[in-house]
Motif scaffolding. Structure first.
Motif, short mmCIF file in Angstrom:
data_model
loop_
_atom_site.label_atom_id
_atom_site.label_comp_id
_atom_site.label_asym_id
_atom_site.label_seq_id
_atom_site.Cartn_x
_atom_site.Cartn_y
_atom_site.Cartn_z
N TYR A 41 17.49 5.09 -29.46
CA TYR A 41 18.61 4.81 -30.59
C TYR A 41 18.34 3.52 -31.41
CZ TYR A 41 22.12 7.97 -28.15
OH TYR A 41 22.82 8.77 -27.72
N ASP A 43 19.32 0.32 -33.60
CA ASP A 43 20.45 -0.70 -33.44
C ASP A 43 21.83 -0.35 -33.96
OD1 ASP A 43 18.81 -1.85 -31.47
OD2 ASP A 43 17.97 -3.30 -33.20
N TYR A 45 23.51 2.06 -34.28
CA TYR A 45 24.42 3.09 -33.64
C TYR A 45 24.89 2.16 -32.52
CZ TYR A 45 22.06 6.72 -35.76
OH TYR A 45 21.56 7.61 -36.91
N HIS A 46 24.86 0.85 -32.30
CA HIS A 46 25.41 0.00 -31.10
C HIS A 46 26.87 -0.17 -31.63
CE1 HIS A 46 25.86 -2.71 -27.97
NE2 HIS A 46 26.43 -3.49 -28.61
N LYS A 55 32.12 4.16 -26.66
CA LYS A 55 31.55 3.32 -27.43
C LYS A 55 29.89 3.43 -26.86
CE LYS A 55 33.95 -0.05 -29.71
NZ LYS A 55 34.55 -1.61 -29.86
N ASP A 57 26.56 1.60 -26.38
CA ASP A 57 26.04 0.41 -25.92
C ASP A 57 24.45 0.42 -25.56
OD1 ASP A 57 25.46 -1.86 -24.67
OD2 ASP A 57 27.01 -1.87 -22.88
N GLN A 58 23.72 -0.19 -26.20
CA GLN A 58 22.27 -0.41 -26.19
C GLN A 58 21.77 -0.80 -24.88
OE1 GLN A 58 20.01 1.37 -27.83
NE2 GLN A 58 19.64 0.50 -29.79
N GLN A 59 22.55 -1.59 -24.23
CA GLN A 59 22.12 -2.07 -22.93
C GLN A 59 22.55 -0.96 -21.68
OE1 GLN A 59 20.39 -4.83 -22.71
NE2 GLN A 59 20.19 -4.40 -24.97
N THR A 104 18.87 4.81 -24.64
CA THR A 104 19.30 3.41 -25.00
C THR A 104 18.11 2.65 -25.10
OG1 THR A 104 19.69 2.73 -22.97
CG2 THR A 104 21.86 3.52 -24.25
N LYS A 105 18.04 1.64 -25.70
CA LYS A 105 17.05 0.60 -25.97
C LYS A 105 16.67 0.19 -24.61
CE LYS A 105 15.61 -1.64 -29.65
NZ LYS A 105 15.83 -2.63 -30.75
#
Length: 127
Positions: A41, A43, A45-46, A55, A57-59, A104-105
Motif C-alpha cells: 500500500y 502511505d 492509505y495509512h 483503520k 495501519d502500515q505497521q 502493508t509496507k
C-alpha cells in the motif's frame, strides 16, 4: 496453474456456507495456494478505513485479497529468497492486473526491499 484449485476451493467454500457449520468453510480453504505478484500500500492509505471497517495501519501485518474471507491468515513467501510472513486479510484488492495480494509496507519489508515495489510470491491459506 494454482488458480484453478483456488477457484474450486472457493466454490466449495460458498457451498459450505449454506451448511449449518461455519467450520466447514475454513476447512475448505485452508491449504489453498496461489502464485502471483505482491505489492504494498502507498502511505496515503495509512489511517483510512479498510473494507472490513478497520483503520489501515502500515505497521500491521495485514493484507488485501480479492476473494479470501476477512480475517483469513495467509503465509506469503517471496519466491526469490524464500522469506515468508503471515498476514491477516482485512481489505479487498489489489486492483492492478496480475497482482494477487497487497501487503502493508511493514509486511513487504520482511520479504524484500521496498524499492522493488512488486515481487513474485506464493500465498497459502493457513487459517
Amino acid at each position: 496453474m494454482l488458480i484453478k484449485p483456488l477457484l474450486i476451493s472457493l466454490s466449495l467454500a460458498i457451498l459450505a456456507g449454506c451448511s449449518s457449520s461455519p467450520a466447514n468453510y475454513a476447512e475448505t480453504i485452508t491449504g489453498v495456494t496461489e502464485q502471483g505478484k505482491a505489492s504494498f500500500y502507498a502511505d496515503k492509505y495509512h489511517g483510512r478505513l479498510t473494507a472490513n471497517g478497520e483503520k489501515f495501519d502500515q505497521q500491521a501485518m495485514t493484507a488485501a485479497h480479492k476473494q479470501l474471507p476477512f480475517n483469513s491468515k495467509v503465509k506469503v513467501t517471496n519466491t526469490a529468497n524464500n522469506r515468508a510472513v503471515v498476514v491477516r486479510v482485512n481489505d479487498r484488492g489489489p486492483f492492478i492486473r496480475g497482482r494477487i495480494i497487497d501487503l502493508t509496507k511493514h509486511a513487504f519489508e520482511q520479504l524484500a526491499e521496498p524499492n522493488l515495489g512488486v515481487i513474485n510470491v506464493t500465498v497459502e491459506v493457513i487459517d
